[in-house]
Design a protein around this motif. Structure first.
Motif, PDB file in Angstrom:
ATOM      1  N   LEU A   9       0.828  -1.218   0.000  1.00 29.82           N
ATOM      2  CA  LEU A   9       0.000   0.000   0.000  1.00 29.82           C
ATOM      3  C   LEU A   9       0.857   1.260   0.000  1.00 29.82           C
ATOM      4  O   LEU A   9       0.537   2.246  -0.670  1.00 29.82           O
ATOM      5  N   GLN A  10       1.967   1.212   0.746  1.00 31.41           N
ATOM      6  CA  GLN A  10       2.841   2.386   0.786  1.00 31.41           C
ATOM      7  C   GLN A  10       3.384   2.670  -0.608  1.00 31.41           C
ATOM      8  O   GLN A  10       3.374   3.808  -1.080  1.00 31.41           O
ATOM      9  N   THR A  11       3.845   1.619  -1.301  1.00 35.98           N
ATOM     10  CA  THR A  11       4.379   1.784  -2.655  1.00 35.98           C
ATOM     11  C   THR A  11       3.287   2.268  -3.600  1.00 35.98           C
ATOM     12  O   THR A  11       3.507   3.175  -4.411  1.00 35.98           O
ATOM     13  N   TYR A  12       2.108   1.667  -3.483  1.00 37.81           N
ATOM     14  CA  TYR A  12       0.990   2.015  -4.364  1.00 37.81           C
ATOM     15  C   TYR A  12       0.613   3.495  -4.226  1.00 37.81           C
ATOM     16  O   TYR A  12       0.574   4.230  -5.215  1.00 37.81           O
ATOM     17  N   TRP A  13       0.384   3.927  -2.982  1.00 38.46           N
ATOM     18  CA  TRP A  13      -0.058   5.319  -2.788  1.00 38.46           C
ATOM     19  C   TRP A  13       1.049   6.307  -3.124  1.00 38.46           C
ATOM     20  O   TRP A  13       0.779   7.389  -3.641  1.00 38.46           O
ATOM     21  N   HIS A  14       2.285   5.932  -2.840  1.00 37.34           N
ATOM     22  CA  HIS A  14       3.415   6.805  -3.173  1.00 37.34           C
ATOM     23  C   HIS A  14       3.423   7.086  -4.678  1.00 37.34           C
ATOM     24  O   HIS A  14       3.643   8.223  -5.109  1.00 37.34           O
ATOM     25  N   GLN A  15       3.147   6.062  -5.485  1.00 35.27           N
ATOM     26  CA  GLN A  15       3.158   6.235  -6.941  1.00 35.27           C
ATOM     27  C   GLN A  15       1.887   6.916  -7.438  1.00 35.27           C
ATOM     28  O   GLN A  15       1.942   7.833  -8.255  1.00 35.27           O
TER      29      GLN A  15
END
Lengths: 407, 298
Positions: A9-15
């Motif tokens: 989720l962190q990677t997803y929202w960061h992108q």
């Protein structure tokens, strides 16, 4: 599992929250919008370019206006007023219909040649008028008249592999290759930079003191897959909405109607097993890009991170264009089973219709197994590669990384 | 309890660690000292499974796994956070990786920011904070999940005395909560002040280990600090005195050859008269460090 989803989720929202993602998503819609706007402006400027029609026979004039109203400024009725209107650039020119000695004539006066679209319509109208005049002059009996009015008939019976199908295939192939290439280039770059920016940083030590490197790597990859699927869903929904709009919009309706069969065939070629090859191709290149990103010397080199993956995708891209016309040669046949190339080559063979289901399934299976194998292998060496801080050569870093799982 | 047994690690042919052994009990603070390159960070990386190593490392008699990570708080030597995150996002993200949900951590953040006197709001991005405040946020990330094993790599480096005190208090609070704590430091005064035990590495080998007092005492109480009206030359004539050094404010340091000769030196120095200071003690950790590092100790 919680930790995996936390990283995902962190990677997803960061992108997804980044400007680059917004631009990536909006880009194609912006281009389509601009094209539509350009078309609309073109169409409106076309409708502005009108002519006047002058004739001593009002019936002749009215009949022409009736059939070609959008090209004609009907308010202008005399040569004098038409001349003035041309001078003031209110109209492009004026057409004068005359009948002399049983011959119909039309003379166009204007600063520039008559509109290409209108010219055949004028000639056709003249032909029709002349025919009617000729028939009147000939004073024919009804049966003769009927015989002369007999029209020829033209129809088309098309072979399966006719030229239209070839066009559909070629357009489909080009679209598939371009879409695969562009999507995987975008995500190779995004992934490599995302990973490279963390290379050798102490935040990675903190993270690896909380979860395993394998889980973290998998979370990163899943996060980026989430971004890719978000983009694909937006494109599919947006593409469908655009398609529906284009069917009914004034500026595109006639084009869509005239080419509906071709367009549907192209869409059919894109939204089948080729879409799976596209997705899996992007996935395997994304994993390779993540590994490339982990192999940079330091975070500052993140812009160079995707170079290896980019080179490989460029080779696959150019090979597929080179082999597009001969997909059944031995080289494309072999490459259609080789991961990193099969996402380009197999769709080409599928669109050309020279490949059976077994071959497609075999190619897909090889691709899926490669993806799983590559993910497992990189997961194992990821910690060793990402925690390296020595500014050594690329090959030394690669060697140390590959040796990590055995150390 | 953290137990490190026969820990060895080689980088190619270079022996970074050789047969290192130590144990840290709950509620114990251990100082790991040694020169740069002695193997301190490699020891920490081995405990955290960042490296493949030889030997055995266990926490509560079990090998260290991802599950154990939830009870570990680790502060690396250099500071590094995710600059685009806010303070709150950063703390919550790292706490979630320790299996502590956001709803448990979020209500605690304000108190921790206050406790470490962080200048900034929790909605501020990490990149907008000063280096010192980033360091404090990183420390909060290390401690907020109440770890039972705390590993701090050079935690005092770059801290001013006020912030160093804040850190010391936090470490002592964690000790009260029964955490086992190990930290590396170049500043022996910090080790001396808060550590129960220490271990000194030199070229990957343990050269000193034990409680702070035991280590110091093992060198013998061969130092006498005194204040006297006698001259340097007169002091050098005293029995058992090997060397005399003049310190600040009229203080002298006498190095004697036998710790049992203290009373004899006292008698010779005072002749029954009053002296302002006479203190016999073992070498300080700083002196021991210098001696061991420089191989001056016999």
């Amino acid at each position: 599992m919680n930790k995996l989803w936390t990283v995902t989720l962190q990677t997803y929202w960061h992108q997804v929250k980044s400007w680059s993602f917004l631009l990536l998503i909006l880009g194609p819609f912006f281009i389509i919008g601009c094209s539509a706007l350009g078309g609309a402006i073109g169409a409106s400027s076309d409708s502005d370019s009108q002519i006047a029609v002058i004739s001593s026979n009002e019936q002749v004039r009215q009949n022409f206006i009736k059939n070609n109203g959008k090209y004609v400024d009907a308010k202008i009725k005399t040569a004098e007023s038409a001349k003035k209107a041309v001078k003031k650039e209110k109209i492009d020119g004026y057409l004068v219909f005359e009948t002399q000695k049983n011959q119909v004539k039309a003379v166009y006066h204007g600063a520039s040649p008559i509109d290409d679209e209108l010219k055949p319509k004028v000639k056709s109208y003249l032909q029709k008028m002349q025919s009617q005049l000729n028939l009147q002059q000939a004073q024919l009996a009804p049966y003769q008249l009927k015989a002369l009015q007999q029209q020829p008939q033209y129809s088309e019976i098309l072979q399966k592999n006719h030229q239209g199908d070839k066009l559909v295939k070629m357009v489909s192939l080009i679209i598939v290759i371009m879409v695969v290439y562009m999507v995987l280039m975008s995500y190779s770059s995004i992934t490599a930079q995302e990973i490279a920016s963390e290379k050798g940083t102490k935040i990675m030590e903190i993270i690896f003191s909380s979860t395993t490197a394998a889980k973290y790597f998998l979370g990163k990859i899943l996060g980026i897959f989430g971004v890719i699927f978000t983009q694909l869903i937006i494109y599919i929904v947006g593409g469908w909405a655009t398609y529906r709009w284009a069917l009914h919009a004034k500026i595109t309706a006639s084009f869509m109607h005239n080419n509906q069969v071709v367009i549907n065939k192209i869409l059919g070629n894109l939204l089948n097993v080729n879409l799976i090859f596209l997705i899996l191709g992007v996935i395997i290149y994304t994993i390779l890009a993540a590994f490339s990103g982990a192999l940079v010397a330091k975070p500052e080199d993140s812009s160079k991170a995707a170079q290896g993956t980019t080179m490989l995708s460029l080779i696959a891209f150019f090979l597929s264009f080179a082999l597009i016309t001969n997909p059944e040669q031995i080289l494309p046949q072999v490459l259609s089973y080789v991961p990193f190339f099969s996402s380009f080559m197999m769709p080409i063979r599928i669109i050309n219709g020279h490949v059976g289901n077994v071959e497609v399934i075999l190619s897909l299976a090889i691709l899926i197994v490669s993806i799983i194998g590559l993910t497992i292998y990189i997961s194992k060496i990821y910690q060793g590669v990402i925690l390296q801080t020595e500014d050594t050569s690329f090959w030394q870093r690669l060697k140390r990384g590959l040796a990590y799982s055995k150390a | 309890m953290l137990k490190v047994e026969h820990l060895s690690k080689k980088f190619d042919t270079f022996p970074a660690l050789q047969d290192v052994n130590f144990t840290i009990h709950p509620g114990e603070i251990m100082g790991l000292i040694g020169q740069n390159g002695a193997g301190k960070t490699t020891t920490f990386h081995s405990i955290l499974n960042f490296l493949h190593y030889e030997g055995k490392i266990t926490w509560e008699q079990q090998p260290i796994t991802e599950k154990t990570f939830d009870t570990i708080g680790y502060l690396p030597e250099e500071r590094s956070l995710l600059p685009k995150m806010t303070i709150e996002q950063q703390i919550v993200y790292l706490a979630k990786l320790k299996n502590h949900p956001a709803k448990e951590i979020k209500p605690q953040i304000d108190d921790w920011l206050k406790r470490f006197d962080v200048q900034g709001k929790k909605s501020d991005k990490i990149k907008t904070l000063s280096k010192g405040n980033q360091q404090k946020v990183q420390l909060i990330c290390t401690l907020i999940h109440q770890p039972k094993l705390i590993i701090l790599d050079e935690p005092f480096s770059g801290l001013d005395p006020v912030n160093a005190d804040l850190l010391k208090n936090a470490v002592l609070d964690a000790k009260k909560n029964n955490a086992a704590i190990i930290f590396s430091s170049h500043d022996m005064s910090n080790v001396e002040e808060i550590c129960d035990s220490l271990i000194m590495l030199k070229k990957g080998q343990v050269v000193l280990s034990g409680t702070v007092d035991a280590v110091r005492d093992s060198f013998g109480k061969t130092e006498i600090y005194c204040k006297t009206t006698k001259s340097l030359a007169e002091l050098q004539q005293l029995p058992h005195v090997k060397k005399v050094e003049k310190k600040a404010h009229g203080q002298y340091l006498l190095r004697i050859d036998d710790e049992n000769s203290g009373p004899e030196v006292f008698d010779a120095l005072t002749n029954g008269e009053y002296v302002e200071e006479f203190r016999q003690q073992p070498p300080t950790l700083d002196e021991i460090f210098r001696m061991e590092a420089g191989e001056q100790h016999e």
